[in-house]
Design an enzyme around this catalytic site. Structure first.
Site, short mmCIF file in Angstrom:
data_model
loop_
_atom_site.label_atom_id
_atom_site.label_comp_id
_atom_site.label_asym_id
_atom_site.label_seq_id
_atom_site.Cartn_x
_atom_site.Cartn_y
_atom_site.Cartn_z
N HIS A 62 57.01 68.12 6.78
CA HIS A 62 57.76 69.34 6.46
C HIS A 62 57.08 70.08 5.31
O HIS A 62 56.34 69.47 4.53
CB HIS A 62 59.19 69.01 6.01
CG HIS A 62 60.03 68.31 7.01
ND1 HIS A 62 61.06 68.93 7.69
CD2 HIS A 62 60.00 67.03 7.46
CE1 HIS A 62 61.64 68.06 8.49
NE2 HIS A 62 61.03 66.90 8.37
N ASP A 65 67.15 69.60 5.23
CA ASP A 65 66.60 69.29 6.54
C ASP A 65 67.80 69.06 7.44
O ASP A 65 68.38 67.97 7.44
CB ASP A 65 65.71 68.05 6.45
CG ASP A 65 65.17 67.62 7.80
OD1 ASP A 65 65.45 68.32 8.80
OD2 ASP A 65 64.49 66.58 7.87
N TYR A 86 70.68 66.10 4.36
CA TYR A 86 69.70 65.53 5.28
C TYR A 86 70.45 65.05 6.51
O TYR A 86 71.02 63.95 6.53
CB TYR A 86 68.93 64.38 4.61
CG TYR A 86 67.90 63.71 5.50
CD1 TYR A 86 67.12 64.46 6.37
CD2 TYR A 86 67.72 62.34 5.46
CE1 TYR A 86 66.17 63.85 7.18
CE2 TYR A 86 66.77 61.72 6.26
CZ TYR A 86 66.01 62.48 7.13
OH TYR A 86 65.08 61.87 7.93
#
Length: 271
Positions: A262, A158, A113
């Protein structure tokens, strides 16, 4: 052996556990990598995942912010956590699959992330953007992230950068917007190139086509104008490039009840 893996920034796993369960019951990936879980490890909904058939969980969480997790039907041989920029902020976790998962050759999986970077694309004026750029530099410099030869590695998450022109709804209008600025794109692509990683989405979908995995909550109706960005990525090492058999972005998940901004991104390989 067929191996399917999904990456999804869930924006609070406890708040959205019902849509996670909905997805798992339908798609049944072998492994689910979550980002932005937003809970400490002791509060993670382990029992719900185990009831769904996911017995093996590797966690790196913290209260209220960030957090990554790998949830799997298959057992791990090892797990590891790395810190970047001298911050303990729960942005990475990795696992290795091997003999316990009945794989003939080991498979290493990294779940990331990357910092979002705030709103001002200037590292002098914005410490969050400075952190993001340094994080991307450290990803490039971190040798364990760079498979070589026959190494079977997957990197997902991500990554908070939409690196190509058609990874955003308007290249010209987003050039000065964090996630698509030239310096971010350059640094993410440099990390990718240094590791000889293959971007599965762009291996299978031409650069001329628009591809998104994220749509802002600020839009009253995300489908109007389709103003998305491709922030969620799956990379595979050279040894796995030809093993990819399928790739899917579950766009419909953006319209589910209380959705994340998302959507799930899934790859299938023969390993």
């Amino acid at each position: 052996m067929r191996f399917s893996l999904t990456t999804w920034n869930i924006n609070s796993v406890r708040l959205r556990i019902d849509i996670v369960a909905k997805f798992l019951k339908s798609a049944r990936p072998d492994v689910l990598c979550l980002q932005e879980t937003k809970c400490i490890d002791d509060a993670f909904p382990l029992k719900r995942f185990k009831r769904l058939g996911y017995e093996h969980v590797a966690l790196n969480g913290q209260k209220g912010y960030h957090g990554v997790a790998i949830i799997s039907k298959l057992p791990f041989d090892t797990t590891d956590i790395r810190t970047f920029c001298d911050k303990i902020d729960s942005r990475h976790i990795s696992v290795a699959f091997g003999g316990k998962a009945q794989l003939a050759k080991p498979l290493m999986l990294h779940n990331f992330y990357v910092p979002a970077g705030g709103d001002i694309p200037d590292p002098v004026l914005n410490p969050k953007f400075d952190h993001k750029l340094k994080f991307l530099d450290e990803m490039k410099a971190c040798e364990p992230l760079h498979p070589r030869g026959d190494d079977r590695h997957i990197l997902v998450g991500d990554l908070n950068v939409a690196p190509h022109e058609n990874d955003v709804w308007s290249h010209k209008q987003l050039l000065k917007v964090v996630s698509h600025t030239p310096i971010e794109c350059e640094k993410l692509l440099a990390a990718q190139a240094h590791g000889e990683w293959f971007d599965v989405a762009r291996e299978r979908i031409p650069l001329s086509e628009k591809v998104y995995t994220w749509w802002s909550y600020r839009a009253a109706d995300w489908t109007v104008g389709d103003r998305g960005r491709r922030l969620d990525h799956i990379w595979v090492s050279r040894a796995l490039k030809d093993a990819v058999t399928d790739f899917k972005i579950t766009r419909d998940a953006r319209s589910w009840e209380r959705p994340s901004d998302h959507v799930p991104v899934t790859v299938t390989l023969e390993v």
